[in-house]
Structures are given as C-alpha cells and as structure tokens.
Design a protein around this motif. Structure first.
Motif, short mmCIF file in Angstrom:
data_model
loop_
_atom_site.label_atom_id
_atom_site.label_comp_id
_atom_site.label_asym_id
_atom_site.label_seq_id
_atom_site.Cartn_x
_atom_site.Cartn_y
_atom_site.Cartn_z
N ASP A 293 10.51 15.39 -6.85
CA ASP A 293 11.91 15.04 -7.12
C ASP A 293 12.15 13.62 -6.63
OD1 ASP A 293 14.63 14.79 -7.32
OD2 ASP A 293 15.12 16.59 -6.16
N VAL A 294 12.31 12.69 -7.57
CA VAL A 294 12.62 11.30 -7.23
C VAL A 294 14.14 11.16 -7.25
CG1 VAL A 294 12.34 8.88 -7.88
CG2 VAL A 294 10.45 10.51 -8.25
N PHE A 295 14.72 10.74 -6.13
CA PHE A 295 16.18 10.72 -6.01
C PHE A 295 16.67 9.36 -5.52
CE2 PHE A 295 14.48 11.98 -1.96
CZ PHE A 295 15.33 11.44 -1.00
N ASP A 296 17.96 9.14 -5.65
CA ASP A 296 18.57 7.89 -5.23
C ASP A 296 18.39 7.69 -3.72
OD1 ASP A 296 20.57 5.59 -5.80
OD2 ASP A 296 21.45 6.65 -4.11
N ILE B 280 7.62 6.99 -9.79
CA ILE B 280 8.61 7.03 -8.70
C ILE B 280 9.71 5.99 -8.88
CG2 ILE B 280 6.98 8.03 -7.06
CD1 ILE B 280 6.67 5.24 -5.81
N SER B 281 9.68 5.30 -10.02
CA SER B 281 10.74 4.32 -10.29
C SER B 281 11.93 4.94 -11.02
CB SER B 281 10.19 3.16 -11.12
OG SER B 281 9.83 3.59 -12.42
N THR B 282 11.74 6.15 -11.54
CA THR B 282 12.77 6.81 -12.34
C THR B 282 13.26 8.08 -11.66
OG1 THR B 282 11.73 5.98 -14.37
CG2 THR B 282 13.30 7.80 -14.60
N ILE B 283 14.57 8.19 -11.49
CA ILE B 283 15.16 9.38 -10.88
C ILE B 283 14.98 10.59 -11.78
CG2 ILE B 283 17.36 10.44 -10.18
CD1 ILE B 283 18.26 7.69 -9.21
N GLY B 284 14.56 11.70 -11.18
CA GLY B 284 14.36 12.93 -11.94
C GLY B 284 13.28 13.79 -11.32
N VAL C 26 10.98 12.17 -3.07
CA VAL C 26 10.61 10.76 -2.93
C VAL C 26 11.84 9.90 -3.23
CG1 VAL C 26 9.07 8.92 -3.71
CG2 VAL C 26 8.27 11.30 -3.69
N GLY C 27 12.16 8.97 -2.35
CA GLY C 27 13.22 8.02 -2.63
C GLY C 27 12.81 7.13 -3.80
N GLN C 28 13.76 6.76 -4.64
CA GLN C 28 13.43 5.93 -5.81
C GLN C 28 12.68 4.68 -5.38
OE1 GLN C 28 16.83 4.51 -8.05
NE2 GLN C 28 15.64 4.42 -9.96
N HIS C 29 11.60 4.37 -6.09
CA HIS C 29 10.69 3.26 -5.79
C HIS C 29 9.92 3.49 -4.48
CE1 HIS C 29 12.52 1.13 -9.12
NE2 HIS C 29 13.70 1.17 -8.54
N GLY C 30 9.99 4.71 -3.97
CA GLY C 30 9.29 5.01 -2.72
C GLY C 30 10.03 4.50 -1.50
N TYR D 133 0.81 -1.22 0.00
CA TYR D 133 0.00 0.00 0.00
C TYR D 133 0.85 1.28 0.00
CZ TYR D 133 -3.96 3.15 0.84
OH TYR D 133 -4.91 4.14 0.73
N SER D 134 2.16 1.16 0.12
CA SER D 134 3.02 2.35 0.14
C SER D 134 2.93 3.15 -1.14
CB SER D 134 4.47 1.95 0.40
OG SER D 134 4.66 1.46 1.70
N LYS D 135 2.99 2.47 -2.29
CA LYS D 135 2.99 3.19 -3.56
C LYS D 135 1.69 3.96 -3.77
CE LYS D 135 6.28 0.02 -5.73
NZ LYS D 135 6.50 -1.05 -6.73
N ASP D 136 0.57 3.35 -3.39
CA ASP D 136 -0.71 4.06 -3.49
C ASP D 136 -0.73 5.26 -2.56
OD1 ASP D 136 -1.74 2.19 -5.31
OD2 ASP D 136 -2.47 0.90 -3.71
#
Length: 530
Positions: free
Chosen positions: A193-196, A175-179, A89-93, A67-70
């Motif tokens: 901002d999705v980051f490593d 949220i799977s792609t950095i950027g 957001v950290g990559q992949h949440g 349920y985290s991604k939702d």
C-alpha cells in the motif's frame, strides 16, 4: 493477481552488524555487499515474535537517501517471503522518522489493519550519496525504536544466520504512485500500500497545535519566517504544513526538495552545516545585506532533529526543550487539559544524560517529576508507554513529546511558533513583537542560564578514541589526582566532587543499561561528559 514463490537463499554471517542507538549505519558500499542488507533484515524478522511477522502489517520507508529505493524493494520481497500480510510505503519511499512513528500509532488501513512495526531507512544527520552513509533500524508497535532486548537478539542472529527468505519472482512495486498492489503467495494475499507521506502526520500536528493562532502570527507583517530542510525528508512536509496549512510564503522555505545526496550537503541542523539559514538569520561570518527573519529553523535528513534561531540569535538545544516545557501548558492545546490542577504532577520532563541541566531547573520550579536517561530515544519510549513522560529532549538537537515515540523536529518548530503566537496574541499589530531572543532572555531571568558546549570529533581513529575513554575511566579512581590535574589546566576551575560511568535502571521494566557515558561532576554543579 501476480503469484510469487518463496526462495530460501544460503548465506553466512557478516561481521559488524551490531545496531547502535539508532540502528545500523554504514557506508553505502558496505550495504551493497552481497547479502549485507538481507542478513540484517532476516535477523530482524527472526528476532521478532511470530505474531509480529506472520500476517502482520509493516511500514517500510525513510529519508530518501541514496540506496533507499533499492532497499525498499528488497525488504518488500523479504517481507512477502516471511509471511507479512501487507507493507505500507510512503509515496516515493519518503517518511520522516517521526512520521513513521505517527503512522504506526495512528494510521488504520482500509481493511482496519494497524502496523506492528517498521523498517526505517535512514542514517539520520549523516551525509548521503553513493560514497556516503546508509542506515536501517526497526521500530516496534508503539512507534519507538526497538529496545536493547530486541537489538541484542538481532545482533546475535547476524552472527549465526545461515539463510534468508525472499520472493525473488515478485516484481518491483511502483512506489511513486499512490495505491494498493496485491500479490498471491503460498500463505495467501500480500499487499503493498503506497500512501501519501504527509497526510497522517499533518492530521496529528493539527490535533496538537492551534493552527489558527500560528497562522495569525505568520500573517503578521512584522513576523518573518524561514525553514531549511537541508534537502532532507522534512521538505515533504514543509510545504504542506508551513505554506498550505499555515499560510507562510513559499519563499520562506529553503532546500525543501528531498534529494538522495541532500544536495551534496551535510544534513545536520547546526551552526556549522546549516550555512545558508545561518547566513539568512544574520549569524554568518559575512553580515547579511537583508534584514534577517524573526524566526528560523532547520531539520536534519530524517526530520527528527531541529535547530531554532531568532534574528541574529541562536537557541541551544538544551535551552529549547526547557523553554518549550516551561511554556507548554499556556501555549500548546495538547498539554492544556493534562496540566489542570493536580494533573500537572503526572507530567514528567526528561532529558538525555549529556543534555544541560536547564530542564532540571524547570522541573524543580514547576514541581514536576524528572528523569535523566541515556542517549537514545528508546529510553524515553518506555516511560511514555507507562504514562510517565510528556516532554523530553537531548543536547544533539532532538526534542519531542509523548504524541509519538521519536524525537520530532517539525513538532519542535510548531511548539516554538505556538509560544511566539501566544506571547504576541495581543500584539500582532503593535509596534514590536515579542521575539525569540526576548523569550530566551526572560527564561534565563526566571530559571537561570546554563552555558553548554558540545564538541563532535568526526572520523577519528577508533583505537585511539577507545584508549582515551579508557583513560578517562581510569582517572576516576583518584579524584584528588583529577583535581590536581584540573588546577594545572586552570586554577579557577571548581573541584571535581565525583565521577562515574553513567548507569541507568529503567523504572518501568527494571532493565539496566551500563557504560552510558563518562561523567565528571564538579562542586559548582557543572559537568564534563564524554
């Protein structure tokens, strides 16, 4: 740039949204009820001062449980509607709880922005999956959990909420792609901002520990190592730190692929649930056919707890924090300058009230200040912010320091590896290394041994549990009757000297936290804590 509109959605209060010591935790099916998550998030925004929301930068990530991604997408849309300027957001949440604290304190955006808070999506060591647990908590600008003053406001808001704000037409963010993805709203630009997930945390760990000395230890043919992430978020950091930075073989990692249901297991790093690691370390019911590693460790779901093991040897959490504190100055560069000369008296050791007194003895022996606080890392944070605390721990496998404002499982493992590296710096090619067991037994010789047992009762009837606790409080009114009862159980047990309900007055802000546990203090120094 995609534009979005703000929608005000009618809602009504939902019972039972009082945050505990680590936020709100319920079954996934509860969180998936209409408006349940939305009510809590909006109540949190309403509890914060305007400058913490309007134009602010928030972190939204967690341990990756079901349920985290939702939930991340819902919070992003609500943040945009409430006037937040950017969400990280950290990559992949994925972000461990200690990494979230580090990101708030250390990360600077490309535009110079700093985070003012975070929604952390975790139920810590509780199981995950469609029929298991989900959780959410809010951390403040210092990187630590929201204090009781804020959580009380959140709870009061949940009892009166009438509407929440959401940008319904905002598309889901990848949220799977950095950027950085930018959107436009009535109040201006909104960025996600999705980051490593690991880079900021790894950088912080390298500033605290001597990675080169640990690397030499791990490269010794006599030293073997094993780390079990229990399919929690620690797996996102284990390969980067232990394999890529420190040179451990990838085969030393167990269950280091984060999974939404933690692989069907219970992500609690203890002798009961970390079965595979326990067996590998030679502590299982069935003796291992292979020679156990010299050092083993495990993490919980959000990587803030840890368990440390030696070959056929278990280190209790209370002993672990005491041993780290006793060896920190000589073994960990982060503490070296702060403990020179009289500066060491500015260092404070802390433990939660239920934790054994092993740390107390270290503090007294080293002439260090010492505090006893209630369970909950937020109580440590206030003292750290005031410059009054450096090392702290609790009996429930939590250990940390003032490098962040959360307990930190990987930090504790690196602290142990630093101690082992220091003890063996002249002996890596010798006949026999100084082991985990050697270090613990030497500590007992110096400071004495504290026997400690914790019993967890899960899924018990809440009403019966409350009755039991009320009875324990009632018994405190007559110590002679308590001692009579104790002698009936076992004649050799020491008498009870005093009993109380633990109450904590914060030395920084003067706030008082009542009903923080029931204590029976015996004449021989032993304690019974509920």
């Amino acid at each position: 740039m995609v534009k979005f509109n703000v929608t005000r959605k009618e809602t009504s209060p939902i019972d039972g949204q009082k945050p505990g010591t680590s936020g709100l935790r319920k079954k996934v099916k509860v969180f998936k009820q209409p408006n349940y998550l939305q009510n809590f998030v909006q109540s949190t925004f309403n509890a914060l001062t305007p400058e913490k929301v309007k134009g602010a930068t928030l972190v939204v990530s967690g341990d990756g449980r079901y349920y985290s991604k939702d939930a991340i997408q819902i919070i992003i849309k609500m943040a945009a509607a409430n006037g937040v300027r950017r969400v990280w957001v950290g990559q992949h949440g994925l972000l461990s709880t200690p990494a979230v604290s580090a990101v708030i304190r250390e990360r600077v955006g490309a535009d110079g922005s700093k985070a003012t808070g975070a929604f952390i999506l975790t139920a810590s060591h509780n199981p995950g999956g469609p029929h298991e647990d989900f959780g959410i908590k809010y951390n403040m600008e210092n990187g630590g959990p929201a204090p009781e003053g804020i959580t009380d406001k959140i709870f009061e808001n949940t009892k009166t909420i009438k509407e929440y704000l959401v940008a319904e037409d905002l598309p889901d963010v990848d949220i799977s792609t950095i950027g950085v993805t930018s959107f436009g709203g009535a109040e201006g630009q909104f960025d996600v901002d999705v980051f490593d997930s690991a880079s900021d945390y790894v950088k912080l760990m390298k500033s605290i520990f001597d990675f080169e000395s640990i690397k030499k230890l791990l490269s010794s043919p006599k030293f073997t190592f094993c780390y079990d992430a229990l399919h929690g978020v620690a797996g996102a950091y284990a390969k980067r730190i232990f394999v890529e930075e420190l040179g451990a073989p990838e085969s030393s990692l167990l269950n280091c692929v984060p999974k939404e249901d933690f692989g069907g297991g219970h992500p609690d790093p203890n002798l009961t649930y970390a079965k595979e690691l326990v067996a590998r370390m030679g502590l299982g019911k069935t003796p291992s056919q292979d020679e156990p590693p010299e050092f083993g460790a495990a993490a919980d779901g959000d990587a803030d707890r840890n368990m440390v093991l030696g070959k056929r040897f278990f280190v209790t959490p209370s002993d672990s924090v005491a041993i780290i504190a006793a060896n920190a100055v000589e073994s960990i560069p982060y503490f070296s300058s702060g403990l020179k000369g009289v500066a060491r008296f500015d260092i404070v050791l802390l433990r939660s009230m239920p934790t054994s007194a092993a740390l107390d003895v270290v503090a007294k022996h080293l002439n260090l200040k010492f505090f006893e606080v209630p369970t909950g890392w937020k109580f440590f944070g206030n003292l750290m912010d005031a410059g009054l605390c450096s090392v702290c721990g609790e009996e429930s496998f939590g250990t940390g320091s003032d490098h962040i404002r959360e307990k930190d499982g990987i930090w504790a493992v690196l602290a142990w590896l630093s101690i082992l590296a220091y003890k063996n710096k002249e002996n890596l090619n010798g006949d026999q290394l100084v082991t985990v067991e050697d270090i613990v037994r030497k500590h007992w010789e110096t400071y004495g041994r504290h026997y400690y047992t914790r019993y967890d009762y899960e899924n018990v009837d809440a009403g019966a549990a409350k009755e039991l606790m009320a009875h324990l409080v009632k018994l405190q009114s007559s110590i002679p009757d308590v001692n009579k009862l104790v002698k009936e159980i076992h004649s050799d047990v020491s008498n009870v000297a005093s009993a109380d309900e633990f109450e904590y007055k914060d030395p920084v802000d003067g706030s008082i936290s009542k009903h923080q546990g029931i204590r029976y203090l015996f004449e021989d120094g032993s304690r019974l804590v509920s």
